[in-house]
Design a protein around this motif. Structure first.
Motif, PDB file in Angstrom:
ATOM      1  N   THR A 173       6.418  -6.883  11.939  1.00 37.12           N
ATOM      2  CA  THR A 173       5.920  -8.062  11.746  1.00 37.12           C
ATOM      3  C   THR A 173       6.853  -9.208  12.122  1.00 37.12           C
ATOM      4  O   THR A 173       7.956  -9.002  12.367  1.00 37.12           O
ATOM      5  N   GLN A 189       3.945  -2.291   4.504  1.00 33.80           N
ATOM      6  CA  GLN A 189       3.054  -3.250   3.978  1.00 33.80           C
ATOM      7  C   GLN A 189       2.315  -2.440   2.799  1.00 33.80           C
ATOM      8  O   GLN A 189       1.536  -1.440   3.089  1.00 33.80           O
ATOM      9  N   ILE A 194       3.964  -7.783   2.743  1.00 27.90           N
ATOM     10  CA  ILE A 194       5.223  -7.472   3.471  1.00 27.90           C
ATOM     11  C   ILE A 194       6.426  -7.231   2.799  1.00 27.90           C
ATOM     12  O   ILE A 194       6.635  -8.074   1.906  1.00 27.90           O
TER      13      ILE A 194
END
Length: 211
Positions: A173, A189, A194
């Motif tokens: 990410t 995740q 996150i």
């Protein structure tokens, strides 16, 4: 209440694995989003702050779970990040185990008398906060009655062990840093949250230990 057999087997196996050589830096590097000094290098100059976190296992319907916290937003480098219960060592702490247990109690009301510490993962250095983290592994025989400190904890995140070990939760990410920069990072995740940075590196060592 007795520990159920599946959970007891998991804890026994984990204890045995903790007696072997730890994955350490090789595991950390898999989730490293930028180059950081090794803990062994940092300890030579002693210009760091000591801290500790608690990786707590407990059973829910016989399945081992781990608790994370989402930290509240504040003016600091770890604002609104997911981590393990923990924090910096205070002068009154007799050692880093007490640091981990004290912080877990302050943040989640986990009772230290109910926690059995069974080992420690590799130390990890966090440059932005200058923390040298000692991750301790413990367990409770039953799920604790978590009560979050509203000042420090925004959310309690409980994750079953099969999610932690499942490759489908590994991803990447883009993170917005406090200075406004963007950083693409490897992450996990869990429960739509996150997990990246130092916490992800600790999780990866746990995964490699259990693999």
């Amino acid at each position: 209440m007795e520990v159920n057999s599946k959970f007891e087997f998991f804890i026994t196996d984990l204890k045995n694995r903790l007696n072997n050589e730890l994955p350490g830096d090789l595991a950390h590097q898999k989730m490293m989003s930028y180059n950081r000094p090794l803990a062994s290098e940092v300890k030579k100059n002693k210009a760091y702050r000591e801290s500790a976190v608690l990786i707590l296992f407990y059973p829910i319907n016989e399945i081992p779970h781990v608790v994370f916290i989402l930290r509240q937003s504040y003016d600091g480098v770890h604002s609104a990040q997911v981590g393990f219960p923990g924090g910096k060592k205070e002068e009154t702490d007799r050692d880093l185990v007490q640091t981990a247990l004290r912080e877990a109690n302050e943040e989640l009301k986990i009772l230290d008398k109910e926690v059995f510490i069974i080992g420690e993962l590799s130390e990890l250095y966090v440059p932005p906060s200058n923390f040298l983290i000692s991750p301790f592994i413990g367990y409770t025989n039953t799920r604790p009655t978590f009560v979050k400190d509203e000042y420090e904890v925004a959310e309690i995140i409980e994750v079953p062990i099969h999610d932690i070990l499942g490759n489908e939760y590994l991803t990447t990410t883009t993170i917005s840093l406090p200075n406004g920069a963007k950083l693409k990072v490897p992450c996990f995740q869990f429960n739509n949250r996150i997990v990246w940075g130092a916490t992800a590196m600790i999780v990866q060592e746990l995964i490699d230990l259990l693999d």
